[in-house]
Design a protein around this motif. Structure first.
Motif, PDB file in Angstrom:
ATOM      1  N   ALA A  73       0.828  -1.208   0.000  1.00 22.86           N
ATOM      2  CA  ALA A  73       0.000   0.000   0.000  1.00 22.86           C
ATOM      3  C   ALA A  73       0.859   1.254   0.000  1.00 22.86           C
ATOM      4  O   ALA A  73       0.541   2.233  -0.695  1.00 22.86           O
ATOM      5  N   THR A  74       1.960   1.243   0.742  1.00 24.10           N
ATOM      6  CA  THR A  74       2.829   2.417   0.795  1.00 24.10           C
ATOM      7  C   THR A  74       3.499   2.672  -0.549  1.00 24.10           C
ATOM      8  O   THR A  74       3.491   3.799  -1.065  1.00 24.10           O
ATOM      9  N   ALA A 137       3.223  -8.109  -6.740  1.00 26.75           N
ATOM     10  CA  ALA A 137       1.930  -8.307  -7.395  1.00 26.75           C
ATOM     11  C   ALA A 137       0.867  -7.378  -6.817  1.00 26.75           C
ATOM     12  O   ALA A 137       0.066  -6.795  -7.557  1.00 26.75           O
ATOM     13  N   HIS A 138       0.860  -7.212  -5.502  1.00 26.87           N
ATOM     14  CA  HIS A 138      -0.124  -6.333  -4.877  1.00 26.87           C
ATOM     15  C   HIS A 138       0.159  -4.866  -5.195  1.00 26.87           C
ATOM     16  O   HIS A 138      -0.781  -4.066  -5.310  1.00 26.87           O
ATOM     17  N   ILE A 139       1.411  -4.496  -5.339  1.00 27.80           N
ATOM     18  CA  ILE A 139       1.735  -3.130  -5.763  1.00 27.80           C
ATOM     19  C   ILE A 139       1.178  -2.871  -7.157  1.00 27.80           C
ATOM     20  O   ILE A 139       0.556  -1.831  -7.424  1.00 27.80           O
ATOM     21  N   THR A 140       1.402  -3.822  -8.051  1.00 28.51           N
ATOM     22  CA  THR A 140       0.891  -3.696  -9.420  1.00 28.51           C
ATOM     23  C   THR A 140      -0.624  -3.619  -9.441  1.00 28.51           C
ATOM     24  O   THR A 140      -1.215  -2.839 -10.202  1.00 28.51           O
ATOM     25  N   PHE A 141      -1.262  -4.396  -8.598  1.00 26.08           N
ATOM     26  CA  PHE A 141      -2.723  -4.489  -8.593  1.00 26.08           C
ATOM     27  C   PHE A 141      -3.385  -3.260  -7.980  1.00 26.08           C
ATOM     28  O   PHE A 141      -4.439  -2.806  -8.445  1.00 26.08           O
ATOM     29  N   THR A 142      -2.793  -2.689  -6.928  1.00 26.15           N
ATOM     30  CA  THR A 142      -3.450  -1.613  -6.175  1.00 26.15           C
ATOM     31  C   THR A 142      -3.031  -0.211  -6.615  1.00 26.15           C
ATOM     32  O   THR A 142      -3.711   0.754  -6.276  1.00 26.15           O
ATOM     33  N   MET A 143      -1.938  -0.101  -7.358  1.00 25.44           N
ATOM     34  CA  MET A 143      -1.454   1.218  -7.740  1.00 25.44           C
ATOM     35  C   MET A 143      -2.478   1.992  -8.558  1.00 25.44           C
ATOM     36  O   MET A 143      -2.642   3.204  -8.412  1.00 25.44           O
ATOM     37  N   CYS A 144      -3.203   1.295  -9.445  1.00 22.20           N
ATOM     38  CA  CYS A 144      -4.168   1.979 -10.311  1.00 22.20           C
ATOM     39  C   CYS A 144      -5.304   2.592  -9.498  1.00 22.20           C
ATOM     40  O   CYS A 144      -5.812   3.670  -9.842  1.00 22.20           O
ATOM     41  N   ALA A 195      -5.835   0.821  -0.999  1.00 24.98           N
ATOM     42  CA  ALA A 195      -4.823  -0.148  -1.419  1.00 24.98           C
ATOM     43  C   ALA A 195      -4.579  -1.191  -0.325  1.00 24.98           C
ATOM     44  O   ALA A 195      -4.441  -2.390  -0.613  1.00 24.98           O
ATOM     45  N   PHE A 196      -4.538  -0.760   0.923  1.00 23.02           N
ATOM     46  CA  PHE A 196      -4.315  -1.690   2.034  1.00 23.02           C
ATOM     47  C   PHE A 196      -5.475  -2.662   2.168  1.00 23.02           C
ATOM     48  O   PHE A 196      -5.279  -3.869   2.371  1.00 23.02           O
TER      49      PHE A 196
END
Length: 272
Positions: A73-74, A137-144, A195-196
């Protein structure tokens, strides 16, 4: 006719909310069930919460989930904010359409395809699946999602505030940190919370990109539910719901207070 439609609307709303939230209420209630049978009420008890904290497998999965959620999330908030600023402030540059499509693609891409694509990527580059790959993977998924939230705030941002600061001699970097960032900070906080929450909730993408020692809490719960729901699972889900709810409430209160303070400052400036 109006009364009939009114009763119909009220009934529809009640049934809709019952369909959405009644299962959650039942889950919370049965997390305090004395009986091992989750569908048979045996009296009030908190022993399953005590048993949950002695379940090493669930505790390890919770710790992994918390670390992945905070880190992803950060990082996603930083990258998403930069992407939103780029798309908002620089409307004309070569490759803007491609960049915008790459940023927002996970919004419309099915999670199965995203997870499989990332799995193939990690295998191709030789990354061992584990904590690092799940976090990426979570960075890629939540960044948008962060980019969408921050961009919506930047669209309505008054650029004259920045121009006034730079006219008074403030460099662009100082203007950003002292003028722009405080104004868009509520949107950034909201993006981080979103994101979190998405990271905590993800099962599909984590299933594709996880490895030994990187089992997240949703994966652990899903694997145990396939063998039968236990009161410990109800307790774990109740705690997860409470954490997310408290986080959302705190963020909402903070944003509300900040908005009230901003309005008071504007009124004071107008009076002055």
């Amino acid at each position: 006719m109006n009364a009939t439609w009114s009763r119909f609307n009220i009934t529809s709303i009640v049934l809709g909310f019952a369909f959405l939230y009644l299962p959650i209420v039942l889950l919370i209630v049965f997390s305090f069930n004395e009986s091992k049978l989750v569908t048979v009420w045996g009296g009030f008890s908190t022993k399953w919460y005590v048993s949950l904290f002695h379940n090493q497998g669930l505790m390890d999965a919770t710790w992994v989930t918390a670390r992945v959620g905070v880190i992803s999330a950060t990082v996603a908030t930083v990258l998403g904010t930069l992407a939103a600023i780029t798309l908002t402030r620089y409307t004309r540059f070569r490759g803007r359409l491609l960049f915008s499509g790459m940023v927002f693609a996970p919004l419309v891409m099915p999670e199965v395809i995203t997870g499989l694509s990332l799995l193939l990527l990690f295998v191709a580059v030789g990354f061992d699946r584990g904590f690092f790959t799940v976090t990426l993977a979570h960075i890629t998924f939540t960044m948008c999602f962060v980019a969408v939230v921050v961009q919506s705030r930047l669209v309505t941002f008054d650029r004259s505030l920045e121009e006034a600061a730079m006219d008074l001699g403030a460099p662009p970097v100082k203007t950003f940190f002292q003028i722009t960032l405080p104004v868009i900070l509520p949107a950034i906080i909201s993006g981080w919370m979103l994101a979190f929450t998405l990271s905590l909730d993800d099962l599909v993408i984590a299933s594709f990109t996880s490895g030994p020692g990187a089992t997240t809490l949703p994966m652990k719960i899903y694997s145990q539910v396939r063998l039968g729901v236990t009161p410990e699972i109800n307790a774990a889900c109740t705690i997860l719901i409470a954490v997310v709810a408290v986080g959302v409430i705190i963020a909402s209160i903070a944003n509300k207070r900040r908005e009230i303070q901003r309005q008071l400052d504007e009124q004071a400036a107008q009076r002055g």
